[in-house]
Write a protein that holds these residues in place. Structure first.
Motif, PDB file in Angstrom:
ATOM      1  N   THR A 128     131.772  70.210  42.525  1.00  0.00           N
ATOM      2  CA  THR A 128     130.438  69.818  42.059  1.00  0.00           C
ATOM      3  C   THR A 128     130.480  68.502  41.290  1.00  0.00           C
ATOM      4  O   THR A 128     129.650  67.605  41.506  1.00  0.00           O
ATOM      5  N   SER A 129     131.441  68.367  40.393  1.00  0.00           N
ATOM      6  CA  SER A 129     131.526  67.143  39.588  1.00  0.00           C
ATOM      7  C   SER A 129     131.894  65.931  40.436  1.00  0.00           C
ATOM      8  O   SER A 129     131.339  64.838  40.247  1.00  0.00           O
ATOM      9  N   LEU A 160     135.847  79.452  39.872  1.00  0.00           N
ATOM     10  CA  LEU A 160     134.954  78.575  39.114  1.00  0.00           C
ATOM     11  C   LEU A 160     135.560  77.199  38.900  1.00  0.00           C
ATOM     12  O   LEU A 160     134.835  76.198  38.859  1.00  0.00           O
ATOM     13  N   VAL A 197     123.421  76.063  31.644  1.00  0.00           N
ATOM     14  CA  VAL A 197     124.690  76.667  31.234  1.00  0.00           C
ATOM     15  C   VAL A 197     124.540  77.394  29.898  1.00  0.00           C
ATOM     16  O   VAL A 197     125.105  78.476  29.698  1.00  0.00           O
ATOM     17  N   THR A 243     121.512  70.403  32.900  1.00  0.00           N
ATOM     18  CA  THR A 243     122.730  71.203  33.022  1.00  0.00           C
ATOM     19  C   THR A 243     123.052  71.948  31.735  1.00  0.00           C
ATOM     20  O   THR A 243     123.486  73.112  31.767  1.00  0.00           O
ATOM     21  N   LEU A 267     122.477  67.544  38.866  1.00  0.00           N
ATOM     22  CA  LEU A 267     123.518  68.461  38.389  1.00  0.00           C
ATOM     23  C   LEU A 267     124.478  67.795  37.410  1.00  0.00           C
ATOM     24  O   LEU A 267     125.312  68.479  36.809  1.00  0.00           O
ATOM     25  N   SER A 308     133.564  73.927  40.131  1.00  0.00           N
ATOM     26  CA  SER A 308     133.210  72.868  39.174  1.00  0.00           C
ATOM     27  C   SER A 308     133.831  71.532  39.568  1.00  0.00           C
ATOM     28  O   SER A 308     133.213  70.470  39.397  1.00  0.00           O
ATOM     29  N   THR A 345     130.271  70.608  31.672  1.00  0.00           N
ATOM     30  CA  THR A 345     129.284  71.692  31.657  1.00  0.00           C
ATOM     31  C   THR A 345     129.580  72.765  32.703  1.00  0.00           C
ATOM     32  O   THR A 345     129.393  73.961  32.438  1.00  0.00           O
ATOM     33  N   TRP A 346     130.026  72.365  33.881  1.00  0.00           N
ATOM     34  CA  TRP A 346     130.349  73.378  34.894  1.00  0.00           C
ATOM     35  C   TRP A 346     131.779  73.884  34.725  1.00  0.00           C
ATOM     36  O   TRP A 346     132.071  75.028  35.067  1.00  0.00           O
ATOM     37  N   LEU A 362     132.428  77.007  32.338  1.00  0.00           N
ATOM     38  CA  LEU A 362     132.291  78.353  32.900  1.00  0.00           C
ATOM     39  C   LEU A 362     133.639  78.888  33.354  1.00  0.00           C
ATOM     40  O   LEU A 362     133.944  80.070  33.183  1.00  0.00           O
ATOM     41  N   ALA A 382     129.222  66.587  34.254  1.00  0.00           N
ATOM     42  CA  ALA A 382     129.330  67.641  35.268  1.00  0.00           C
ATOM     43  C   ALA A 382     130.659  68.381  35.140  1.00  0.00           C
ATOM     44  O   ALA A 382     130.715  69.609  35.284  1.00  0.00           O
TER      45      ALA A 382
END
Length: 330
Positions: free
Chosen positions: A195-196, A188, A99, A95, A89, A192, A171-172, A175, A168
């Protein structure tokens, strides 16, 4: 009483996939507000503090070595397979493709190129800033460390800051940056961030990054997202230029399609000159030879073997006065 038909979940999904008739007007473009400028300055100061703490070999470097000697991949070996998949990810290629596919659909649906252009600008800034910091500081990773307790700086490495973590975040996080509502932006942003950070911890677990690499990578990605509104005017000009180019190409195609393809060329015959007309009128008239002439229908077809009509004594040419046949009495 007329009732409205109830839409099923599948109907709502297909309605969501339909293209909107025009660009939504409720989507606001983020601006560089005072609150965002304060956050950008604080994040930039935190970025500098991490770099300084590593350069002077402070307690942060000692913590890096303690985590490395702990060897998390040996302590929790049962989750090694999951971490190998989860760290994807943070890889740039997978990724970016995922995305970009989502933002491409949004661009098509909302009649705008801003989502794709914002992603492109953020990835370009990521490559420039993080790449320059990596090769500028040249820190070696845990697997290639030479002296225990040293900061391993300026030795030809390329792991400080962590590219997986920064990628990460960008890119996330893009969003959340492009979310159309405040509620979606909050959710979001939280997803994110988790996730990162999870991607960064996965690299520490695998032993490919120091803990300070992850902190600096997370900060570097956050700086790009916070400073992205400064590039919104550039994104708007690029979008207008692309749409203008598209309109010119379409207009050119319409003009070329108006002329039928494969039509025979028109041959224009020039009018004769007055001298040619006078020369033709001065020629002697053509007269036919004197004598009886038969029409084409009265002529017998002639073959190399002769006429195909049998001889007959009483045959007369058509149109001529035939002699009266003798009348015989009974």
């Amino acid at each position: 009483m007329r009732t409205e038909p109830k839409l099923t979940r599948l109907d709502r999904v297909f309605a969501r996939l339909d293209r909107e008739p025009e660009r939504p007007a409720h989507i606001d473009v983020p601006k560089m507000s005072r609150h965002r400028i304060v956050l950008f300055a604080a994040t930039l100061a935190f970025y500098g503090a991490i770099v300084w703490a590593v350069v002077i070999t402070s307690w942060l470097v000692r913590l890096d070595w303690q985590v490395m000697f702990f060897r998390p991949y040996q302590q929790w070996s049962e989750i090694h397979w999951f971490v190998d998949y989860y760290v994807v990810l943070g890889q740039r290629g997978p990724t970016a493709v995922m995305v970009a596919a989502w933002l491409g659909w949004r661009s098509w649906r909302q009649h705008t190129l801003r989502p794709l252009l914002a992603l492109g600008v953020s990835l370009l800034l990521l490559n420039i800033t993080v790449g320059a910091a990596k090769y500028g500081m040249g820190r070696l990773g845990p697997h290639y460390a030479t002296i225990i307790g040293s900061n391993e700086m300026w030795l030809g490495g390329d792991i400080f800051p962590s590219g997986h973590t920064a990628n990460a975040v960008v890119t996330w996080g893009i969003l959340a940056y492009l979310a159309s509502s405040a509620r979606a932006q909050r959710w979001l942003s939280a997803v994110s961030a988790v996730t990162s950070l999870g991607v960064g911890m996965a690299t520490v677990y695998l032993g490919t990054h120091w803990l300070s690499d992850v902190l600096l990578g997370w900060t570097a990605g956050l700086l790009i997202l916070l400073g992205l509104p400064w590039f919104e005017p550039l994104i708007a000009r690029a979008e207008n230029a692309i749409f203008d180019l598209r309109d010119r190409v379409r207009a050119r195609r319409r003009r070329t399609s108006a002329v039928p393809v494969g039509a025979p060329p028109v041959v224009v015959t020039p009018l004769p000159d007055r001298d040619d007309i006078a020369a033709r009128s001065s020629r002697a008239p053509v007269h036919l030879a004197s004598g009886p002439h038969t029409v084409r229908s009265e002529r017998s077809p002639i073959t190399p073997a002769g006429s195909r009509r049998p001889p007959h004594a009483e045959r007369h040419p058509r149109g001529s006065a035939s002699s009266a046949r003798p009348v015989t009495g009974g």
